[in-house]
Design a protein around this motif. Structure first.
Motif, PDB file in Angstrom:
ATOM      1  N   LYS A   3       0.838  -1.199   0.000  1.00 49.14           N
ATOM      2  CA  LYS A   3       0.000   0.000   0.000  1.00 49.14           C
ATOM      3  C   LYS A   3       0.872   1.248   0.000  1.00 49.14           C
ATOM      4  CE  LYS A   3      -3.283  -0.274   3.236  1.00 49.14           C
ATOM      5  NZ  LYS A   3      -4.209  -0.747   4.291  1.00 49.14           N
ATOM      6  N   LYS A   4       0.383   2.285  -0.677  1.00 52.37           N
ATOM      7  CA  LYS A   4       1.086   3.565  -0.758  1.00 52.37           C
ATOM      8  C   LYS A   4       0.416   4.570   0.177  1.00 52.37           C
ATOM      9  CE  LYS A   4       1.325   2.825  -5.620  1.00 52.37           C
ATOM     10  NZ  LYS A   4       0.965   3.367  -6.905  1.00 52.37           N
ATOM     11  N   VAL A   5       1.058   5.719   0.321  1.00 48.65           N
ATOM     12  CA  VAL A   5       0.504   6.796   1.149  1.00 48.65           C
ATOM     13  C   VAL A   5      -0.929   7.098   0.720  1.00 48.65           C
ATOM     14  CG1 VAL A   5       0.724   9.239   1.772  1.00 48.65           C
ATOM     15  CG2 VAL A   5       2.783   7.820   1.612  1.00 48.65           C
ATOM     16  N   GLU A   6      -1.138   7.215  -0.579  1.00 50.63           N
ATOM     17  CA  GLU A   6      -2.463   7.558  -1.104  1.00 50.63           C
ATOM     18  C   GLU A   6      -3.518   6.508  -0.712  1.00 50.63           C
ATOM     19  OE1 GLU A   6       0.182   6.993  -3.614  1.00 50.63           O
ATOM     20  OE2 GLU A   6       0.871   8.974  -3.069  1.00 50.63           O
ATOM     21  N   LEU A  35      -5.200   1.663  11.335  1.00 47.62           N
ATOM     22  CA  LEU A  35      -4.479   2.132  10.147  1.00 47.62           C
ATOM     23  C   LEU A  35      -3.227   2.904  10.541  1.00 47.62           C
ATOM     24  CD1 LEU A  35      -7.412   3.235   7.813  1.00 47.62           C
ATOM     25  CD2 LEU A  35      -5.803   1.361   7.427  1.00 47.62           C
ATOM     26  N   ILE A  36      -3.324   3.722  11.562  1.00 50.76           N
ATOM     27  CA  ILE A  36      -2.163   4.490  12.028  1.00 50.76           C
ATOM     28  C   ILE A  36      -1.078   3.536  12.524  1.00 50.76           C
ATOM     29  CG2 ILE A  36      -1.348   6.112  13.789  1.00 50.76           C
ATOM     30  CD1 ILE A  36      -2.828   7.492  11.453  1.00 50.76           C
ATOM     31  N   ASP A  37      -1.463   2.472  13.200  1.00 54.43           N
ATOM     32  CA  ASP A  37      -0.484   1.467  13.635  1.00 54.43           C
ATOM     33  C   ASP A  37       0.261   0.878  12.434  1.00 54.43           C
ATOM     34  OD1 ASP A  37      -1.094   1.809  16.320  1.00 54.43           O
ATOM     35  OD2 ASP A  37      -2.391   0.026  16.429  1.00 54.43           O
ATOM     36  N   GLU A  38      -0.470   0.575  11.369  1.00 52.29           N
ATOM     37  CA  GLU A  38       0.153   0.065  10.144  1.00 52.29           C
ATOM     38  C   GLU A  38       1.121   1.097   9.569  1.00 52.29           C
ATOM     39  OE1 GLU A  38      -2.339  -1.487   6.984  1.00 52.29           O
ATOM     40  OE2 GLU A  38      -3.798  -2.182   8.470  1.00 52.29           O
ATOM     41  N   ILE A  39       0.697   2.356   9.534  1.00 49.68           N
ATOM     42  CA  ILE A  39       1.530   3.430   8.988  1.00 49.68           C
ATOM     43  C   ILE A  39       2.829   3.550   9.784  1.00 49.68           C
ATOM     44  CG2 ILE A  39       1.662   5.952   8.781  1.00 49.68           C
ATOM     45  CD1 ILE A  39      -1.385   5.827   8.003  1.00 49.68           C
ATOM     46  N   GLU A  40       2.717   3.473  11.098  1.00 49.49           N
ATOM     47  CA  GLU A  40       3.905   3.624  11.937  1.00 49.49           C
ATOM     48  C   GLU A  40       4.913   2.508  11.712  1.00 49.49           C
ATOM     49  OE1 GLU A  40       2.128   3.992  15.813  1.00 49.49           O
ATOM     50  OE2 GLU A  40       2.098   6.178  15.655  1.00 49.49           O
ATOM     51  N   ALA A  45       6.927   6.985   8.119  1.00 49.51           N
ATOM     52  CA  ALA A  45       5.731   7.570   8.728  1.00 49.51           C
ATOM     53  C   ALA A  45       5.671   9.089   8.573  1.00 49.51           C
ATOM     54  CB  ALA A  45       5.644   7.176  10.199  1.00 49.51           C
ATOM     55  N   PHE A  46       6.794   9.787   8.616  1.00 47.95           N
ATOM     56  CA  PHE A  46       6.755  11.242   8.492  1.00 47.95           C
ATOM     57  C   PHE A  46       6.153  11.669   7.153  1.00 47.95           C
ATOM     58  CE2 PHE A  46       8.395  15.507   7.601  1.00 47.95           C
ATOM     59  CZ  PHE A  46       7.989  16.160   8.751  1.00 47.95           C
ATOM     60  N   ASN A  47       6.252  10.835   6.139  1.00 48.25           N
ATOM     61  CA  ASN A  47       5.669  11.149   4.827  1.00 48.25           C
ATOM     62  C   ASN A  47       4.151  11.271   4.882  1.00 48.25           C
ATOM     63  OD1 ASN A  47       8.248  11.004   3.799  1.00 48.25           O
ATOM     64  ND2 ASN A  47       7.970   8.984   2.891  1.00 48.25           N
ATOM     65  N   PHE A  48       3.543  10.845   5.982  1.00 44.12           N
ATOM     66  CA  PHE A  48       2.093  10.903   6.130  1.00 44.12           C
ATOM     67  C   PHE A  48       1.618  12.175   6.826  1.00 44.12           C
ATOM     68  CE2 PHE A  48       2.811   6.506   5.279  1.00 44.12           C
ATOM     69  CZ  PHE A  48       1.654   6.050   4.679  1.00 44.12           C
ATOM     70  N   PHE A  73      -0.599  10.343  16.481  1.00 40.01           N
ATOM     71  CA  PHE A  73       0.412  10.066  15.454  1.00 40.01           C
ATOM     72  C   PHE A  73       1.232  11.318  15.125  1.00 40.01           C
ATOM     73  CE2 PHE A  73       1.414  10.297  10.881  1.00 40.01           C
ATOM     74  CZ  PHE A  73       2.365   9.289  10.810  1.00 40.01           C
ATOM     75  N   LEU A  74       0.543  12.409  14.816  1.00 40.73           N
ATOM     76  CA  LEU A  74       1.230  13.628  14.386  1.00 40.73           C
ATOM     77  C   LEU A  74       2.172  14.164  15.457  1.00 40.73           C
ATOM     78  CD1 LEU A  74      -1.846  15.336  12.704  1.00 40.73           C
ATOM     79  CD2 LEU A  74       0.144  14.386  11.516  1.00 40.73           C
ATOM     80  N   GLU A  75       1.731  14.119  16.695  1.00 39.63           N
ATOM     81  CA  GLU A  75       2.542  14.688  17.771  1.00 39.63           C
ATOM     82  C   GLU A  75       3.802  13.877  18.066  1.00 39.63           C
ATOM     83  OE1 GLU A  75      -0.354  15.355  20.868  1.00 39.63           O
ATOM     84  OE2 GLU A  75      -0.835  17.338  20.046  1.00 39.63           O
ATOM     85  N   LYS A  76       3.924  12.703  17.494  1.00 36.79           N
ATOM     86  CA  LYS A  76       5.182  11.953  17.608  1.00 36.79           C
ATOM     87  C   LYS A  76       6.312  12.665  16.866  1.00 36.79           C
ATOM     88  CE  LYS A  76       3.121   7.567  18.511  1.00 36.79           C
ATOM     89  NZ  LYS A  76       2.827   6.218  18.174  1.00 36.79           N
ATOM     90  N   PHE A  77       5.944  13.584  15.994  1.00 32.99           N
ATOM     91  CA  PHE A  77       6.933  14.328  15.218  1.00 32.99           C
ATOM     92  C   PHE A  77       7.132  15.750  15.751  1.00 32.99           C
ATOM     93  CE2 PHE A  77       5.091  11.048  12.555  1.00 32.99           C
ATOM     94  CZ  PHE A  77       6.240  10.355  12.207  1.00 32.99           C
TER      95      PHE A  77
END
Length: 125
Positions: A3-6, A35-40, A45-48, A73-77
């Motif tokens: 799967k891609k970002v999109e 889904l966020i767990d999968e992304i991480e 992940a920063f690309n999201f 998720f976002l606040e991890k960055f």
């Protein structure tokens, strides 16, 4: 096929639409955490970060949670580029949720840009 970002953004978008239609935030929040767990786990992940802000900008003002799957998720960055992308999102199209995330930045008294963030917050109210 990987799967891609999109693909992930599309799945999140569909969850937002369903939650909005059914007026049930948990139709978004619960599956979005998965889904966020999968992304991480992807390693990029920063690309999201920016695509998620763009998704919020074009979404209805639903309850995304506080902070919910996106905020968690976002606040991890935080201190790694998240703040700049949040500010750009607020400059393009402030939404209730992104204003809430900005309020959280203003609560960090140790942040050297706190005054700047609080000024932006005042301008949005």
């Amino acid at each position: 096929m990987e799967k891609k970002v999109e693909d992930y953004i599309y799945e999140l978008e569909k969850l937002i639409e369903l939650a909005d239609q059914e007026k049930d935030k948990y139709l978004f929040i619960d599956p979005a955490y998965e889904l966020i767990d999968e992304i991480e786990e992807l390693g990029n992940a920063f690309n999201f970060v920016e695509p998620i802000f763009l998704l919020v900008e074009r979404s209805p003002n639903i309850d995304f949670g506080g902070p919910g799957p996106f905020g968690s998720f976002l606040e991890k960055f935080y201190h790694n580029g998240y703040e700049e992308i949040l500010v750009k999102s607020l400059q393009r199209k402030p939404k209730e949720y992104t204003i809430y995330l900005l309020e959280r930045l203003c609560n960090d008294e140790s942040n050297p840009k706190r005054k700047e963030y609080c000024s932006l917050l005042d301008s949005l109210k």
